[in-house]
Design a protein around this motif. Sequence first.
Motif, PDB file in Angstrom:
ATOM      1  N   GLU A 276     -50.144 -42.115   1.732  1.00 52.37           N
ATOM      2  CA  GLU A 276     -50.736 -41.320   2.798  1.00 52.37           C
ATOM      3  C   GLU A 276     -49.705 -40.351   3.367  1.00 52.37           C
ATOM      4  N   CYS A 277     -48.479 -40.824   3.511  1.00 50.68           N
ATOM      5  CA  CYS A 277     -47.401 -39.983   4.030  1.00 50.68           C
ATOM      6  C   CYS A 277     -47.143 -38.794   3.100  1.00 50.68           C
ATOM      7  N   SER A 278     -47.166 -39.026   1.791  1.00 54.47           N
ATOM      8  CA  SER A 278     -46.954 -37.952   0.822  1.00 54.47           C
ATOM      9  C   SER A 278     -48.037 -36.891   0.933  1.00 54.47           C
ATOM     10  N   ALA A 279     -49.281 -37.345   1.109  1.00 56.91           N
ATOM     11  CA  ALA A 279     -50.399 -36.405   1.226  1.00 56.91           C
ATOM     12  C   ALA A 279     -50.265 -35.545   2.476  1.00 56.91           C
ATOM     13  N   TRP A 280     -49.954 -36.179   3.590  1.00 55.77           N
ATOM     14  CA  TRP A 280     -49.813 -35.448   4.846  1.00 55.77           C
ATOM     15  C   TRP A 280     -48.633 -34.473   4.777  1.00 55.77           C
ATOM     16  N   SER A 281     -47.529 -34.909   4.191  1.00 60.31           N
ATOM     17  CA  SER A 281     -46.353 -34.045   4.087  1.00 60.31           C
ATOM     18  C   SER A 281     -46.634 -32.819   3.237  1.00 60.31           C
ATOM     19  N   ALA A 282     -47.331 -33.033   2.120  1.00 58.49           N
ATOM     20  CA  ALA A 282     -47.650 -31.908   1.233  1.00 58.49           C
ATOM     21  C   ALA A 282     -48.510 -30.873   1.947  1.00 58.49           C
ATOM     22  N   LEU A 283     -49.523 -31.353   2.670  1.00 55.60           N
ATOM     23  CA  LEU A 283     -50.405 -30.432   3.387  1.00 55.60           C
ATOM     24  C   LEU A 283     -49.673 -29.769   4.547  1.00 55.60           C
ATOM     25  N   MET A 284     -48.826 -30.515   5.243  1.00 52.47           N
ATOM     26  CA  MET A 284     -48.074 -29.961   6.367  1.00 52.47           C
ATOM     27  C   MET A 284     -47.148 -28.840   5.913  1.00 52.47           C
ATOM     28  N   LEU A 285     -46.400 -29.069   4.843  1.00 55.35           N
ATOM     29  CA  LEU A 285     -45.444 -28.070   4.372  1.00 55.35           C
ATOM     30  C   LEU A 285     -46.142 -26.857   3.775  1.00 55.35           C
ATOM     31  N   GLY A 286     -47.155 -27.110   2.919  1.00 52.07           N
ATOM     32  CA  GLY A 286     -47.857 -25.995   2.290  1.00 52.07           C
ATOM     33  C   GLY A 286     -48.569 -25.121   3.301  1.00 52.07           C
ATOM     34  N   GLY A 287     -49.401 -25.752   4.139  1.00 51.42           N
ATOM     35  CA  GLY A 287     -50.140 -24.996   5.145  1.00 51.42           C
ATOM     36  C   GLY A 287     -49.250 -24.450   6.232  1.00 51.42           C
ATOM     37  N   GLY A 288     -48.252 -25.251   6.650  1.00 51.71           N
ATOM     38  CA  GLY A 288     -47.370 -24.844   7.739  1.00 51.71           C
ATOM     39  C   GLY A 288     -46.528 -23.635   7.395  1.00 51.71           C
ATOM     40  N   TYR A 289     -45.916 -23.638   6.219  1.00 49.92           N
ATOM     41  CA  TYR A 289     -45.092 -22.496   5.826  1.00 49.92           C
ATOM     42  C   TYR A 289     -45.939 -21.244   5.604  1.00 49.92           C
ATOM     43  N   THR A 290     -47.142 -21.423   5.045  1.00 48.63           N
ATOM     44  CA  THR A 290     -48.012 -20.261   4.826  1.00 48.63           C
ATOM     45  C   THR A 290     -48.376 -19.603   6.152  1.00 48.63           C
ATOM     46  N   LEU A 291     -48.787 -20.403   7.121  1.00 46.59           N
ATOM     47  CA  LEU A 291     -49.148 -19.859   8.431  1.00 46.59           C
ATOM     48  C   LEU A 291     -47.929 -19.307   9.172  1.00 46.59           C
ATOM     49  N   SER A 292     -46.797 -19.984   9.053  1.00 50.59           N
ATOM     50  CA  SER A 292     -45.606 -19.550   9.795  1.00 50.59           C
ATOM     51  C   SER A 292     -45.096 -18.198   9.330  1.00 50.59           C
ATOM     52  N   SER A 293     -45.407 -17.819   8.083  1.00 52.01           N
ATOM     53  CA  SER A 293     -44.951 -16.518   7.576  1.00 52.01           C
ATOM     54  C   SER A 293     -45.602 -15.362   8.330  1.00 52.01           C
ATOM     55  N   LEU A 294     -46.727 -15.629   8.996  1.00 55.04           N
ATOM     56  CA  LEU A 294     -47.438 -14.570   9.708  1.00 55.04           C
ATOM     57  C   LEU A 294     -46.772 -14.219  11.039  1.00 55.04           C
ATOM     58  N   PHE A 295     -46.021 -15.148  11.624  1.00 59.45           N
ATOM     59  CA  PHE A 295     -45.442 -14.908  12.944  1.00 59.45           C
ATOM     60  C   PHE A 295     -44.397 -13.796  12.950  1.00 59.45           C
ATOM     61  N   PRO A 296     -43.407 -13.801  12.020  1.00 61.36           N
ATOM     62  CA  PRO A 296     -42.459 -12.675  12.019  1.00 61.36           C
ATOM     63  C   PRO A 296     -43.147 -11.337  11.806  1.00 61.36           C
TER      64      PRO A 296
END
Length: 397
Positions: free
Chosen positions: A338-358
């Motif tokens: 479960e931790c692996s699944a959450w981490s994968a989604l957190m990193l993939g989605g998080g980095y994609t969205l964070s690229s929009l802020f700069p």
Amino acid sequence: MDKTTDSFMLPELNMQSKAGWLIWAAILIGAINLRTVMTSVSPLMPALIDELKASSIGVSFLYSIPILCMGLFSQISVWIIKKIHIEKAISALLFIQGISMIMRYYSPGYITLIVSAIISGVAIAALGPLISGFVKKHLAHKATLGMSVFTFSIGLGAALSASLSGWLYTSGTADWPFSLATWGVLSILSAMFWLNIKSDNSNSQSPTNSDYTIPKKNITVYFLVIFFALQAGLTFSLMAWLTPLLVNKTNDYSLATYYFSLFSFLQLVGSLIFPPLLEKLGSKHGEYISAGFVLLGVISLSLPGNIPLGLLLTGVGCGAVFSYSLMMPLQLTKNYKECSAWSALMLGGGYTLSSLFPLGYAVLQDKGSDHPMIFLMLIIQAASLLGVLVFLKRRIV
């Protein structure tokens, strides 16, 4: 084990052997390259805008594209590790990153910079999970310490590239193409080190997508993605645009780059020292304290005459929040799948969205928004980070 080979043979999970130090050296030498393509650009933003005759948003792409690639291509490592041994894959990717960054010296144009950002972005998108897998493979019983070295190395590379790139340029030692390409040489040297590492793969297992399923119906995991996106977006925005903001406040480019270097090293201190220190002191609210530091720090930066205090609070806070964000999947889940699944989604989605802020802050720059408005948006973002954290902390198992 072949005694005649010139390659370093890494022992499986045997940290008492004479070659055990090579595992730690490999993690350090590999991870130190994972942010240089972005952070080497940060202190040179004003110079690039001026010399390339580019807009703020145009130059911001050089920072945002690698972040976007880290999100979009976060799963490419799963395919790579099925085709090639992890050590060789890491070496090849470091070499590719190095060549793409050295291109910036021999063809110093905007198109070359963009192509370099794309190639390096895809490379580091795969390198992060692969080096994490290397830690898992060789340090199964010391994974926490291994990940601490991994995180520290990322921060060290970011701090060094940010400070030295700015110094090389502002001191007149080198022009901006040389300042940017220098870090490609580091990647090439790192690739040569990794090329000479071999290990026994008899006990290793390739990851497969069947090991876990993404928890798409659990709303908490999406708040985790938002939290990671907010903290990463805030940090990346400051890394990208802090120098121009400080130039505006101080009217001194050299002083602004010095402050930026200080901010980078304070992040390193925050990620490595602050969470363990709070835990040792018995605090159970380290996440709140760290996020509060970020909010107070951004507010301080927006006020006149508070730059050192603002840098201290924001730098330490951003570094600590990043460390806590990586630990959140462990706290919010009940087993490693479960931790692996959450981490994968957190990193993939998080980095994609964070690229929009700069990019968003670059749009504000190009539209002529004054700096108080930009600081107001940063304050709102930091306050939102604290609000999402409250939601997540209530759901920690």
